[in-house]
Scaffold this motif. Structure first.
Motif: not given
Length: 330
Positions: A297-299, A321-322, A230-232, A316-317
Motif C-alpha cells: 500500500p501507498r498513502f 498518522l493520528v 492488513g491495513e483495512i 493507518p496502523s
C-alpha cells in the motif's frame, strides 16, 4: 509484532535418540494460538509440529544449518537451527517476542535472535525514512556499529556469526534503498497534486479536483495485496474517528481490469468505507505514475487547496498518522 528483519524436515518419533545428524526442538507455550507449530524456510512450510496431550510440542528431525522461522498461526519467531542442537523454547503467546526464552544446546544463538527482534521493534523506521540525509547516515552508522559490537561480544557459533553478519549487511542495504525511494517521493511534497478521474464504486466517476476544500487521505491498494488488506481494519477506525471532520478518505484500487468485478465484490463483502475508486489503466494510470507508485500500500495526504502535504504518508496502523491528522483537523 515483527518489524523487518531456510528447512527440509523429516519427522521422526519422539523416542528416537538425538544424533549429530538431527536436532530436537521442544516448546512449552502458554496461551498458545494453535495446536501446531510450523517451521518455515522463507515461504515454504517444511515441518508441522503438533501439540501432544499435555499441550507441548516436540520433534526430532534433520535440518540443513541456517535461519528459519517458527510460525504459530499468528506470529513468527526467527530461529537458527543446526544438527546436534537440543533446543527448548518457553514463551507466552500473548507476549510473544517479549517472553521468548531458549535453553539447551543452541540457545545462545536463538536468544540472540530473539533479543535482536526486540531491539529492532524499538526503532521507528517510519521516522527514520523521513529524516534528513545527515540524520539518516548518523543513525544508520550507529545501528551498524551496535549490530557489529553485539555480534562480536556474544561469542557465538562461527557459522551463525557469518550468516548474521550477512543478514545485517543486507538489512542495511535494503534500508538505504528504502531511504533513497523516500527521498524521491518527497519531491512531490508541496506541489499541486495531479488530478484523477476514476470510476466510483457507488456510481459515476470522481475527480480529485471535486474534493478541493477538504483534506484528502488516499490509500492506493489492490485486492490481492496482503499488507493492503492488513491495513483495512485500521483505516476503518481512522475513518470513524474523523467522520465529522473536514477530510475525505479515498481508496484507489490498482487491480487489473480483468479483476474489476472482484474489486466490487471485495468492497461489498468487506463493507469498505470512504470513497472507493478504480484506477484507469491500473499501474499505468497518470496519477499513479506521477507519484512513482510501484509498490503498495501507498498513502498520500493532500490539503484543501490540492497541495501535496505528504506523498508517502503514514499508514493507518501508525500512531503518527493520528498525530498528524489531529494537528490538521482539530
Amino acid at each position: 509484532m515483527k518489524t523487518v528483519f531456510s528447512f527440509i524436515f523429516t519427522f521422526l518419533l519422539a523416542s528416537v535418540v538425538v544424533s549429530q545428524e538431527s536436532i530436537t526442538f521442544q516448546a512449552e507455550i502458554a496461551n498458545k494460538n494453535s495446536e501446531s507449530l510450523y517451521i518455515k524456510d522463507n515461504q515454504s512450510v517444511i515441518q508441522e509440529i503438533k501439540a501432544d496431550t499435555k499441550g507441548n510440542f516436540k520433534a526430532t528431525f534433520a535440518v540443513k544449518e541456517g535461519f528459519y522461522q517458527m510460525f504459530d498461526g499468528v506470529e513468527y519467531a526467527q530461529l537458527f537451527l543446526k544438527n546436534g542442537f537440543n533446543l527448548k523454547l518457553k514463551m507466552d503467546a500473548k507476549k510473544f517476542d517479549e517472553s521468548i526464552i531458549f535453553t539447551g544446546k543452541g540457545s545462545a544463538e536463538n536468544n540472540f535472535l530473539a533479543q535482536s527482534t526486540l531491539l529492532d521493534s524499538k526503532i521507528n523506521f517510519e521516522l527514520l525514512l523521513k529524516s534528513k540525509e545527515d540524520d539518516f547516515k548518523k543513525q544508520t552508522n550507529e545501528m551498524k556499529t551496535m549490530d557489529l559490537t553485539r555480534l562480536q561480544k556474544a561469542k557465538l557459533d562461527p557459522a551463525f556469526v557469518a550468516l548474521q553478519q550477512k543478514i545485517n549487511e543486507e538489512k542495511m542495504a535494503q534500508l538505504e534503498q528504502y531511504y533513497t525511494k523516500s527521498l524521491a517521493n518527497r519531491k512531490m511534497n508541496n506541489i499541486l497534486a495531479p488530478n484523477f478521474d476514476y470510476e466510483n464504486y457507488n456510481s459515476g466517476k470522481t475527480t480529485l479536483e471535486s474534493m478541493k476544500g477538504k483534506y484528502v487521505y488516499i490509500d492506493v491498494w489492490a485486492t490481492w495485496c496482503g499488507p493492503c488488506r492488513g491495513e483495512i481494519p485500521f483505516l476503518k477506525t481512522i475513518e470513524e474517528k474523523y467522520k465529522n471532520k473536514n477530510i475525505e478518505f479515498v481508496s484507489i484500487s490498482v487491480d487489473e481490469d480483468k479483476n474489476h468485478d472482484k474489486w466490487k465484490s471485495f468492497v461489498t463483502d468487506k463493507q469498505l468505507g470512504g470513497i472507493q475508486l478504480f484506477a484507469d489503466k491500473n499501474w499505468g494510470s497518470d496519477f499513479i505514475r506521477a507519484f512513482n507508485i510501484n509498490s503498495i500500500p501507498r498513502f498520500i495526504l493532500i490539503d484543501p487547496k490540492g497541495i501535496v502535504i505528504d506523498a508517502d504518508a503514514s499508514r493507518p496502523s501508525s500512531p503518527s498518522l493520528v498525530t498528524q491528522l489531529d494537528k490538521l483537523l482539530n
